[in-house]
Design a protein around this motif. Sequence first.
Motif, PDB file in Angstrom:
ATOM      1  N   GLU A  51       0.835  -1.203   0.000  1.00 26.19           N
ATOM      2  CA  GLU A  51       0.000   0.000   0.000  1.00 26.19           C
ATOM      3  C   GLU A  51       0.873   1.257   0.000  1.00 26.19           C
ATOM      4  O   GLU A  51       0.636   2.195  -0.770  1.00 26.19           O
ATOM      5  N   VAL A  52       1.888   1.275   0.842  1.00 29.35           N
ATOM      6  CA  VAL A  52       2.768   2.438   0.962  1.00 29.35           C
ATOM      7  C   VAL A  52       3.471   2.737  -0.356  1.00 29.35           C
ATOM      8  O   VAL A  52       3.575   3.884  -0.777  1.00 29.35           O
ATOM      9  N   TYR A  53       3.957   1.698  -1.018  1.00 34.89           N
ATOM     10  CA  TYR A  53       4.738   1.903  -2.237  1.00 34.89           C
ATOM     11  C   TYR A  53       3.951   1.713  -3.524  1.00 34.89           C
ATOM     12  O   TYR A  53       4.436   2.056  -4.591  1.00 34.89           O
ATOM     13  N   LYS A  66       3.135  10.598   7.219  1.00 35.62           N
ATOM     14  CA  LYS A  66       4.265   9.669   7.326  1.00 35.62           C
ATOM     15  C   LYS A  66       5.186   9.798   6.118  1.00 35.62           C
ATOM     16  O   LYS A  66       6.407   9.736   6.246  1.00 35.62           O
ATOM     17  N   ARG A  67       4.602   9.994   4.941  1.00 38.83           N
ATOM     18  CA  ARG A  67       5.401  10.137   3.719  1.00 38.83           C
ATOM     19  C   ARG A  67       6.241  11.413   3.782  1.00 38.83           C
ATOM     20  O   ARG A  67       7.419  11.397   3.445  1.00 38.83           O
ATOM     21  N   ILE A  68       5.644  12.512   4.202  1.00 36.80           N
ATOM     22  CA  ILE A  68       6.384  13.776   4.286  1.00 36.80           C
ATOM     23  C   ILE A  68       7.547  13.638   5.268  1.00 36.80           C
ATOM     24  O   ILE A  68       8.659  14.083   4.987  1.00 36.80           O
ATOM     25  N   MET A  69       7.297  13.009   6.404  1.00 37.44           N
ATOM     26  CA  MET A  69       8.384  12.819   7.380  1.00 37.44           C
ATOM     27  C   MET A  69       9.471  11.917   6.806  1.00 37.44           C
ATOM     28  O   MET A  69      10.669  12.181   6.994  1.00 37.44           O
ATOM     29  N   THR A  70       9.070  10.875   6.110  1.00 33.44           N
ATOM     30  CA  THR A  70      10.049   9.957   5.515  1.00 33.44           C
ATOM     31  C   THR A  70      10.865  10.668   4.452  1.00 33.44           C
ATOM     32  O   THR A  70      12.097  10.540   4.412  1.00 33.44           O
ATOM     33  N   ILE A  97      12.398   6.424  -4.726  1.00 34.04           N
ATOM     34  CA  ILE A  97      11.375   5.417  -4.413  1.00 34.04           C
ATOM     35  C   ILE A  97      10.221   6.059  -3.645  1.00 34.04           C
ATOM     36  O   ILE A  97       9.046   5.860  -3.966  1.00 34.04           O
ATOM     37  N   GLN A  98      10.553   6.865  -2.627  1.00 34.21           N
ATOM     38  CA  GLN A  98       9.515   7.521  -1.819  1.00 34.21           C
ATOM     39  C   GLN A  98       8.743   8.563  -2.637  1.00 34.21           C
ATOM     40  O   GLN A  98       7.527   8.681  -2.514  1.00 34.21           O
ATOM     41  N   GLY A  99       9.441   9.331  -3.439  1.00 35.67           N
ATOM     42  CA  GLY A  99       8.782  10.338  -4.278  1.00 35.67           C
ATOM     43  C   GLY A  99       7.845   9.696  -5.281  1.00 35.67           C
ATOM     44  O   GLY A  99       6.716  10.169  -5.494  1.00 35.67           O
ATOM     45  N   ALA A 136      16.621  14.089  -7.311  1.00 34.22           N
ATOM     46  CA  ALA A 136      15.935  12.802  -7.212  1.00 34.22           C
ATOM     47  C   ALA A 136      14.465  12.952  -7.603  1.00 34.22           C
ATOM     48  O   ALA A 136      13.923  12.135  -8.357  1.00 34.22           O
ATOM     49  N   ILE A 137      13.827  13.999  -7.099  1.00 36.32           N
ATOM     50  CA  ILE A 137      12.420  14.240  -7.422  1.00 36.32           C
ATOM     51  C   ILE A 137      12.281  14.544  -8.909  1.00 36.32           C
ATOM     52  O   ILE A 137      11.371  14.047  -9.578  1.00 36.32           O
TER      53      ILE A 137
END
Length: 146
Positions: free
Chosen positions: A14-16, A51-55, A70-72, A108-109
């Motif tokens: 779900e997260v990714y 959680k995403r913004i903090m990560t 990966i997170q972006g 990266a973004i």
Amino acid sequence: MDELRRKGLAKMNEVYGWEMPNIEGNPFFDLTVDHLFGTIWTRPGLSMRDKRIMTLTAVAALGIDDLAEIQGNAALHNEELTADELKEMAIFLTHYLGFPLGSKFDGAIGRVVVKRAKAAEKGKGEDKKANVNDAVKMHTGKPLED
């Protein structure tokens, strides 16, 4: 597969926004799936976006651009943040982290945004298998299919 592993894999996917298979015999994978995703990411109190913004902030502060990609990508896939909001994060964080780390995060973004735009131009969706391979390779040094 026990309940904690099922819960962790479901949350990780779900997260990714991908389809990570269960990887047996890897203690780091066990810790990541069972603890980080099965216990920490499933805690109430903060939204997935929070959680995403903090990560993303932590990843930017550490200068880990492969994980920032990966997170972006996941933030865009899950519609938690827009490309403009991610770029704005880079500008904002540059003033707290310094230009080298902010620039690295912005790069990266930028790579994620360009990659997604090129796929969209070709009428292709996101390559979920490539995303999984990027994550596995980051931790093991080899892609999943090896």
